[in-house]
Design a protein around this motif. Structure first.
Motif, PDB file in Angstrom:
ATOM      1  N   ASN A   1      35.331  22.992  46.523  1.00 32.61           N
ATOM      2  CA  ASN A   1      34.694  24.242  46.908  1.00 32.61           C
ATOM      3  C   ASN A   1      35.190  25.335  45.954  1.00 32.61           C
ATOM      4  OD1 ASN A   1      33.614  26.435  48.150  1.00 32.61           O
ATOM      5  ND2 ASN A   1      34.301  25.878  50.211  1.00 32.61           N
ATOM      6  N   ALA A   2      34.314  25.745  45.048  1.00 30.28           N
ATOM      7  CA  ALA A   2      34.723  26.749  44.045  1.00 30.28           C
ATOM      8  C   ALA A   2      34.283  28.122  44.498  1.00 30.28           C
ATOM      9  CB  ALA A   2      34.106  26.422  42.698  1.00 30.28           C
ATOM     10  N   LYS A   3      35.226  29.032  44.447  1.00 31.10           N
ATOM     11  CA  LYS A   3      34.945  30.401  44.873  1.00 31.10           C
ATOM     12  C   LYS A   3      35.247  31.318  43.695  1.00 31.10           C
ATOM     13  CE  LYS A   3      35.828  33.298  48.883  1.00 31.10           C
ATOM     14  NZ  LYS A   3      36.859  33.695  49.838  1.00 31.10           N
ATOM     15  N   LEU A   4      34.206  31.845  43.109  1.00 32.86           N
ATOM     16  CA  LEU A   4      34.379  32.599  41.871  1.00 32.86           C
ATOM     17  C   LEU A   4      34.209  34.093  42.106  1.00 32.86           C
ATOM     18  CD1 LEU A   4      31.948  30.363  39.804  1.00 32.86           C
ATOM     19  CD2 LEU A   4      34.400  30.070  40.044  1.00 32.86           C
ATOM     20  N   PRO A   5      35.206  34.894  41.792  1.00 33.89           N
ATOM     21  CA  PRO A   5      35.089  36.335  42.035  1.00 33.89           C
ATOM     22  C   PRO A   5      34.047  36.970  41.103  1.00 33.89           C
ATOM     23  CG  PRO A   5      37.105  35.838  40.830  1.00 33.89           C
ATOM     24  CD  PRO A   5      36.478  34.525  41.176  1.00 33.89           C
ATOM     25  N   LEU A   6      33.345  37.923  41.632  1.00 36.37           N
ATOM     26  CA  LEU A   6      32.359  38.611  40.802  1.00 36.37           C
ATOM     27  C   LEU A   6      33.043  39.508  39.772  1.00 36.37           C
ATOM     28  CD1 LEU A   6      29.635  39.519  43.430  1.00 36.37           C
ATOM     29  CD2 LEU A   6      29.380  38.009  41.469  1.00 36.37           C
ATOM     30  N   HIS A   7      34.259  39.946  40.112  1.00 38.27           N
ATOM     31  CA  HIS A   7      35.006  40.742  39.142  1.00 38.27           C
ATOM     32  C   HIS A   7      36.461  40.320  39.211  1.00 38.27           C
ATOM     33  CE1 HIS A   7      36.795  44.065  36.990  1.00 38.27           C
ATOM     34  NE2 HIS A   7      35.602  44.458  36.612  1.00 38.27           N
TER      35      HIS A   7
ATOM     36  N   GLN B   1      34.622  43.038  45.350  1.00 40.61           N
ATOM     37  CA  GLN B   1      33.208  42.997  44.960  1.00 40.61           C
ATOM     38  C   GLN B   1      32.511  41.724  45.427  1.00 40.61           C
ATOM     39  OE1 GLN B   1      31.967  43.867  41.003  1.00 40.61           O
ATOM     40  NE2 GLN B   1      33.017  45.831  40.910  1.00 40.61           N
ATOM     41  N   GLY B   2      33.307  40.749  45.865  1.00 44.66           N
ATOM     42  CA  GLY B   2      32.671  39.554  46.409  1.00 44.66           C
ATOM     43  C   GLY B   2      32.803  38.331  45.526  1.00 44.66           C
ATOM     44  N   PHE B   3      32.164  37.268  45.954  1.00 42.23           N
ATOM     45  CA  PHE B   3      32.306  35.972  45.291  1.00 42.23           C
ATOM     46  C   PHE B   3      30.971  35.259  45.218  1.00 42.23           C
ATOM     47  CE2 PHE B   3      36.251  37.074  47.304  1.00 42.23           C
ATOM     48  CZ  PHE B   3      37.227  36.660  46.400  1.00 42.23           C
ATOM     49  N   ARG B   4      30.930  34.245  44.380  1.00 45.96           N
ATOM     50  CA  ARG B   4      29.849  33.271  44.512  1.00 45.96           C
ATOM     51  C   ARG B   4      30.556  31.934  44.751  1.00 45.96           C
ATOM     52  NH1 ARG B   4      31.686  34.916  39.188  1.00 45.96           N
ATOM     53  NH2 ARG B   4      30.683  33.446  37.822  1.00 45.96           N
ATOM     54  N   GLU B   5      29.867  31.073  45.493  1.00 41.55           N
ATOM     55  CA  GLU B   5      30.514  29.835  45.885  1.00 41.55           C
ATOM     56  C   GLU B   5      29.695  28.616  45.495  1.00 41.55           C
ATOM     57  OE1 GLU B   5      31.683  31.225  50.118  1.00 41.55           O
ATOM     58  OE2 GLU B   5      32.926  29.463  49.640  1.00 41.55           O
ATOM     59  N   TYR B   6      30.398  27.578  45.133  1.00 37.36           N
ATOM     60  CA  TYR B   6      29.741  26.312  44.817  1.00 37.36           C
ATOM     61  C   TYR B   6      30.460  25.177  45.533  1.00 37.36           C
ATOM     62  CZ  TYR B   6      27.185  28.667  41.124  1.00 37.36           C
ATOM     63  OH  TYR B   6      26.341  29.497  40.436  1.00 37.36           O
ATOM     64  N   ILE B   7      29.684  24.308  46.127  1.00 38.35           N
ATOM     65  CA  ILE B   7      30.280  23.116  46.714  1.00 38.35           C
ATOM     66  C   ILE B   7      29.900  21.938  45.826  1.00 38.35           C
ATOM     67  CG2 ILE B   7      30.271  21.544  48.694  1.00 38.35           C
ATOM     68  CD1 ILE B   7      29.671  24.194  50.345  1.00 38.35           C
ATOM     69  N   ILE B   8      30.915  21.326  45.289  1.00 33.87           N
ATOM     70  CA  ILE B   8      30.697  20.259  44.324  1.00 33.87           C
ATOM     71  C   ILE B   8      30.963  18.924  45.021  1.00 33.87           C
ATOM     72  CG2 ILE B   8      31.423  19.319  42.091  1.00 33.87           C
ATOM     73  CD1 ILE B   8      30.206  22.162  41.976  1.00 33.87           C
ATOM     74  N   THR B   9      29.897  18.148  45.162  1.00 33.63           N
ATOM     75  CA  THR B   9      30.014  16.879  45.884  1.00 33.63           C
ATOM     76  C   THR B   9      29.757  15.705  44.943  1.00 33.63           C
ATOM     77  OG1 THR B   9      29.037  18.070  47.740  1.00 33.63           O
ATOM     78  CG2 THR B   9      29.237  15.670  47.962  1.00 33.63           C
ATOM     79  N   PRO B  10      30.720  14.801  44.799  1.00 38.93           N
ATOM     80  CA  PRO B  10      30.491  13.628  43.933  1.00 38.93           C
ATOM     81  C   PRO B  10      29.400  12.730  44.502  1.00 38.93           C
ATOM     82  CG  PRO B  10      32.744  13.664  44.842  1.00 38.93           C
ATOM     83  CD  PRO B  10      32.043  14.839  45.391  1.00 38.93           C
TER      84      PRO B  10
ATOM     85  N   LEU C   1      31.592  49.459  31.012  1.00 36.74           N
ATOM     86  CA  LEU C   1      30.981  48.303  31.664  1.00 36.74           C
ATOM     87  C   LEU C   1      32.013  47.340  32.220  1.00 36.74           C
ATOM     88  CD1 LEU C   1      28.003  47.379  29.315  1.00 36.74           C
ATOM     89  CD2 LEU C   1      28.049  48.915  31.280  1.00 36.74           C
ATOM     90  N   ASP C   2      33.073  47.140  31.479  1.00 40.24           N
ATOM     91  CA  ASP C   2      34.070  46.153  31.894  1.00 40.24           C
ATOM     92  C   ASP C   2      34.639  46.458  33.278  1.00 40.24           C
ATOM     93  OD1 ASP C   2      35.790  43.811  30.774  1.00 40.24           O
ATOM     94  OD2 ASP C   2      37.193  45.171  31.776  1.00 40.24           O
ATOM     95  N   ALA C   3      34.799  47.735  33.559  1.00 45.05           N
ATOM     96  CA  ALA C   3      35.405  48.136  34.815  1.00 45.05           C
ATOM     97  C   ALA C   3      34.504  47.832  36.005  1.00 45.05           C
ATOM     98  CB  ALA C   3      35.734  49.620  34.769  1.00 45.05           C
ATOM     99  N   ALA C   4      33.204  47.808  35.780  1.00 47.69           N
ATOM    100  CA  ALA C   4      32.307  47.736  36.925  1.00 47.69           C
ATOM    101  C   ALA C   4      31.451  46.471  37.024  1.00 47.69           C
ATOM    102  CB  ALA C   4      31.385  48.963  36.911  1.00 47.69           C
ATOM    103  N   SER C   5      31.123  45.888  35.880  1.00 45.89           N
ATOM    104  CA  SER C   5      30.087  44.850  35.894  1.00 45.89           C
ATOM    105  C   SER C   5      30.491  43.568  36.602  1.00 45.89           C
ATOM    106  CB  SER C   5      29.699  44.490  34.461  1.00 45.89           C
ATOM    107  OG  SER C   5      29.324  45.650  33.783  1.00 45.89           O
ATOM    108  N   ALA C   6      29.533  43.025  37.323  1.00 39.96           N
ATOM    109  CA  ALA C   6      29.741  41.726  37.952  1.00 39.96           C
ATOM    110  C   ALA C   6      29.721  40.643  36.887  1.00 39.96           C
ATOM    111  CB  ALA C   6      28.652  41.467  38.981  1.00 39.96           C
TER     112      ALA C   6
END
Length: 551
Positions: free
Chosen positions: A405-411, A417-426, A379-384
């Motif tokens: 702007n946080a860009k978090l890798p899926l792996h 494998q791609g990313f998810r992104e968050y924009i954090i605005t005070p 699982l470790d090798a593949a899971s997001a």
RNA sequence: GCUCCGGUAGUAUAGUCCGGUCAAGUAUACUGGCCUUUCGAGUCGGCGACCCGGGUCCGAAUCCCGGCCGGAGCACCA
């Protein structure tokens, strides 16, 4: 040391006394050197001995007498009276694996010849087929014993006609008294013709349940009473206990040793791999094989497999479900394949574990850890990766200086494998941002302590009251806190949360919030909630429902 | 009770048949370092075992005997 030298130079064997004197002197000399000196000598003189060890995958030991057969044939033969579980894993995977290893044949045979006590149920035939498929065991041929009664009758006719089996009318207790005393029962020595007549009477309904049983003659002097004149077929009132497949069509049903014994030969089995509880059945069946002029296949009897904490007894599983203790055959507490599948255990992990355990005849008690470690590697090798905040509490961070702007890798190792992104605005005048963080992390928080919101920024805790923690923006760079080893924690911007439930191995549910991106997941996806564990997605709707695999 | 199996580190397994290269290999667990924006993974090291007692032998995890412990079977179940 003496042994080592003799092992290499057998010709010195006659001069052992002399040799051991020499060796003692040399050993004393070597021992007087320091370890470093010894190492240096070895390295300069025999560098080739400093080889690296490499771990090779463990393989199955060869099958006994495999070369005697042109094609290896194995089988798995369950009674379809329950779903399959880890207890059957050895029989299934070893039989299948050996068949593949020798380019042979793997047979699935349903042993459904007891319509009364271990009554089969239609749904299990199919669940067994599915479990095998899931395990990656492809079946080359399939048989169902309840279709084969005419075949069993035919051979019984022969055995009885030849005087090698007889129809016994004795009540079982009477018979038992006789066999324990190594004596023939009154029926045994009647002429074969008489028994043939009784046999036909059995088939035509002349006996009711318990009134007659066909027995195969063995040696009444056999030291094991369990072997003496074993029962082969009996009468079942199938009006009262219809067979789920063939109903009331037959009233005479074979017992295990007759049906399995005949089938193993008739289907060309070369190797039988089954639990050691069947050991005496082999002894019994060999008598029948002798009468028929057959040779018994190679038999391997392995020990029972237990796993700490899980109940692998069919009857207890069934009882627990009936009583409502377990939610069903796939309740996470069970060791059924259905449960393992639901938790995201990969069939390959089970296979590795079974091959590792092998075919020894002593019982083994496996721990889940072992299975998990195999599974984790897969699982470790593949899971997001996603964030999951269990038992969420609010963390309000003040004085956030800018938009992040946080860009978090899926792996972590596979950016492709791609990313998810968050924009954090005070927000507002205090430039605050509110997050969800898990209760477990909040418990370790205290004023002045620094934490890093993973892949975002560092915060310093200011205040902790009830269900709200306030903190102050500390710095952005990871390098700032890396050397002081602050705790990295998972977070979710308040408002983006997706409610989630994780069903834990003890069937209790952990509530929390997952990332909104998890809404895109499909059932069966296996993901890692970072610092929480691997989970298998079961449903995605109003909320995410997942089953916990392991850390 | 009777009849069979089996006992190697916490767990599991290799080696046992055919005694010597076994001061016992491997996996997992535990543990220390390195690496890493997961308490995950990886990587390098460490800890840790031949059930007991006799016997045979130059030499026993391995062969022999006795004991102890564990398991299975003793159904008109599979």
């Amino acid at each position: 040391m003496v042994g080592k030298v003799l092992g290499e130079k057998a010709e010195l064997r006659s001069r052992i006394k002399e040799l051991s004197g020499v060796i003692n002197v040399v050993v004393a000399e070597v021992n007087s050197l320091s370890l470093a000196e010894q190492k240096a000598i070895v390295e300069t003189n025999w560098p080739e001995t400093q080889k690296k060890h490499e771990t090779e995958e463990k393989k199955l030991s060869p099958l006994p007498n495999a070369d005697k057969y042109t094609k290896i044939v194995t089988r798995f033969s369950p009674n379809p009276d329950c779903v399959l579980h880890l207890g059957s894993a050895r029989a299934i995977l070893l039989s299948h694996e050996y068949a593949r290893m020798y380019n042979g044949k793997f047979i699935l045979r349903f042993e459904d010849t007891d319509p009364k006590i271990k009554r089969p149920a239609l749904k299990f035939y199919d669940s067994i087929r599915q479990d095998l498929k899931w395990l990656g065991c492809t079946v080359d041929e399939e048989y169902i014993q309840s279709d084969r009664l005419p075949i069993y009758y035919e051979y019984t006719e022969k055995l009885v006609g030849d005087g090698n089996a007889y129809v016994c009318e004795c009540p079982s207790e009477e018979f038992r008294k006789k066999t324990i005393a190594m004596q023939a029962c009154p029926c045994r020595d009647l002429p074969a013709g008489e028994h043939l007549e009784r046999w036909h009477r059995m088939l035509t309904g002349g006996y009711t349940e318990g009134q007659a049983v066909v027995r195969v003659k063995t040696d009444l002097q056999n030291p094991n009473p369990a072997v003496r004149d074993w029962p082969a077929l009996r009468v079942i009132d199938t009006q009262k206990y219809p067979h789920p497949r063939v109903g009331s069509k037959y009233i005479v049903w074979p017992l295990y040793n007759l049906a399995a014994g005949l089938d193993d030969h008739l289907m060309g089995m070369t190797h039988i791999i089954r639990g050691k509880e069947h050991y005496t059945n082999m002894v019994r069946q060999k008598y029948m094989y002798d009468y028929l002029g057959w040779t018994y296949p190679e038999a391997i009897h392995y020990g029972r497999l237990k796993i700490t904490g899980a109940d692998l007894s069919k009857s207890k599983i069934v009882a627990g479900i009936k009583a409502g203790t377990y939610a069903g055959f796939d309740d996470p507490r069970l060791g059924t394949f259905a449960a393992l599948r639901k938790r995201g255990i990969q069939p390959e992990s089970i296979k590795k574990m079974i091959i590792d355990v092998g075919t020894k005849s002593n019982d083994v008690t496996l721990s889940w850890e072992n299975l998990f470690s195999y599974n984790r590697k897969i699982l470790d090798a593949a899971s997001a990766r996603y964030f999951f905040v269990s038992q969420p509490l609010e963390l309000k961070v003040l004085m956030v200086p800018k938009v992040f702007n946080a860009k978090l890798p899926l792996h972590p190792e596979k950016p492709e494998q791609g990313f998810r992104e968050y924009i954090i605005t005070p927000e507002s005048e205090d430039k605050s941002v509110s997050f969800w963080v898990s209760k477990k992390d909040v418990e370790t928080m205290e004023p002045e302590k620094i934490f890093r919101l993973m892949e975002l920024f560092n915060v310093k805790i200011e205040n902790k009251t009830g269900c709200l923690v306030t903190a102050k923006f500390a710095s952005e760079s990871y390098e700032d806190v890396r050397k002081i080893k602050v705790q990295l924690i998972q977070w979710l911007p308040k408002g983006t949360e997706f409610p989630a439930q994780v069903v834990m191995p003890d069937a209790l549910v952990t509530e929390g919030f997952a990332e909104a991106d998890c809404k895109k997941l499909k059932p069966d996806a296996i993901i890692q909630f970072e610092r929480f564990g691997f989970v298998r997605v079961n449903e995605v709707g109003e909320k995410l429902v997942a089953y916990y695999a392991h850390k």
